[in-house]
Write a protein that holds these residues in place. Sequence first.
Motif, PDB file in Angstrom:
ATOM      1  N   UNK A   1      -4.483  -2.853   1.793  1.00 26.09           N
ATOM      2  CA  UNK A   1      -5.705  -3.347   2.398  1.00 26.09           C
ATOM      3  C   UNK A   1      -6.855  -2.677   1.759  1.00 26.09           C
ATOM      4  N   UNK A   2      -6.379  -1.747   0.348  1.00 22.26           N
ATOM      5  CA  UNK A   2      -7.279  -0.818   0.414  1.00 22.26           C
ATOM      6  C   UNK A   2      -8.853  -0.594   0.980  1.00 22.26           C
ATOM      7  N   UNK A   3      -9.296  -1.725   0.737  1.00 18.58           N
ATOM      8  CA  UNK A   3     -10.830  -2.338   0.603  1.00 18.58           C
ATOM      9  C   UNK A   3     -11.049  -2.034   2.246  1.00 18.58           C
ATOM     10  N   UNK A   4     -10.390  -1.825   3.366  1.00 19.92           N
ATOM     11  CA  UNK A   4     -10.572  -2.002   4.847  1.00 19.92           C
ATOM     12  C   UNK A   4     -11.346  -0.681   5.147  1.00 19.92           C
ATOM     13  N   UNK A   5     -11.417  -0.481   5.881  1.00 23.60           N
ATOM     14  CA  UNK A   5     -12.949   0.702   6.212  1.00 23.60           C
ATOM     15  C   UNK A   5     -12.216   2.439   6.551  1.00 23.60           C
ATOM     16  N   UNK A   6     -11.105   2.268   7.160  1.00 28.45           N
ATOM     17  CA  UNK A   6     -10.187   3.547   7.251  1.00 28.45           C
ATOM     18  C   UNK A   6      -9.796   4.171   5.469  1.00 28.45           C
TER      19      UNK A   6
ATOM     20  N   UNK B   1      -3.923   3.030  13.513  1.00 23.21           N
ATOM     21  CA  UNK B   1      -2.556   3.617  13.464  1.00 23.21           C
ATOM     22  C   UNK B   1      -2.260   3.191  12.196  1.00 23.21           C
ATOM     23  N   UNK B   2      -1.882   2.674  11.540  1.00 19.88           N
ATOM     24  CA  UNK B   2      -1.633   3.729  10.115  1.00 19.88           C
ATOM     25  C   UNK B   2      -1.787   2.902   8.965  1.00 19.88           C
ATOM     26  N   UNK B   3      -2.967   3.949   8.827  1.00 19.05           N
ATOM     27  CA  UNK B   3      -3.906   4.035   7.459  1.00 19.05           C
ATOM     28  C   UNK B   3      -3.288   4.616   6.385  1.00 19.05           C
TER      29      UNK B   3
ATOM     30  N   UNK C   1     -10.682   8.442  10.729  1.00 24.60           N
ATOM     31  CA  UNK C   1      -9.396   7.402  12.314  1.00 24.60           C
ATOM     32  C   UNK C   1      -9.774   8.564  13.928  1.00 24.60           C
ATOM     33  N   UNK C   2     -10.594   9.598  13.591  1.00 25.91           N
ATOM     34  CA  UNK C   2     -10.578   9.517  14.799  1.00 25.91           C
ATOM     35  C   UNK C   2     -12.082   8.996  14.948  1.00 25.91           C
TER      36      UNK C   2
END
Length: 288
Positions: free
Chosen positions: A80-85, A71-73, A92-93
């Motif tokens: 939290x730059x380590x997250x997958x997105x 929702x808010x990359x 995102x798609x």
Amino acid sequence: MLSQALDSGRRIRRHIMTLFLFTKSDVLTVLIPITLSTFATAPHPDVTRVPDIIIWIWLHLLKHDIYNQMLDPEEDRKNKPHRPIPSGRINVQNAADVRWLLLPVCLIFSAMYGIKVLACSACLEALSIWYNGFGGDRTWLSKNLLTAIAYTILELGTTIVLGSSMDNILARAAAFNFVMFATTIHAQDFKDEEGDLLAGRRTLVTLFPTFARMSMTIGIPLWSLCLSRLWEVDIFCSLAFMAYGTIVGARFMVYRTASAHKQSCKLYSLWFALVHILPGYWRFFYST
């Protein structure tokens, strides 16, 4: 041919790691405590179904976490730059495609264990949509209540998956865990304070920081005492549990840096996991 097989293996490992990274932060706070709680509170647990409950919990966590993180990359890129997105492992798609693919997977997997587990899965999806799609995470009251309700439904669902039925101990544990979690869950918001301020979320930590810290300092030791008495824990274990709860609670008041908040959250997660073992203590020593 060998190189193609190796490339395929690397891609599969990458995809598995991407899915795991979506849920990494929930392993200590949700997956482990609920698994422990299920075995501690269930009257007649079927140990052969351990993989079943872990998979059931993880699939529902994954579905919710993907929804939440897509929702808010931009916020995650900053905090939290380590997250997958934000790290570029998935866009995102594609994340949205996986999220909607997981919906029938969760429902079908739940239906294998009966209508009650299917109902739990459907309720979790409704709560996830409310939380992520209709602003349930924007204010502290709705965020705490929705998360606590979802947590309780996860506990009930895993108990049924494990092959156990509801009894008085399970009902008592679910009720007290719900209230305890709803009144202490903001322990996890301290480490996200900067991101919540940027996103405009009105959490207890951002709105009433002093009260939020005091509620940890007082609430966690108080819950440690109440739950020790509720489950009739012996004096030595009770003192140790209350001492640990006092240390955890005091940290939120004394240590206020971002790194300290992350450590305090980890210590809270351990305390939270111990809370879920207490009903098992009662069953072991007092159940007839």
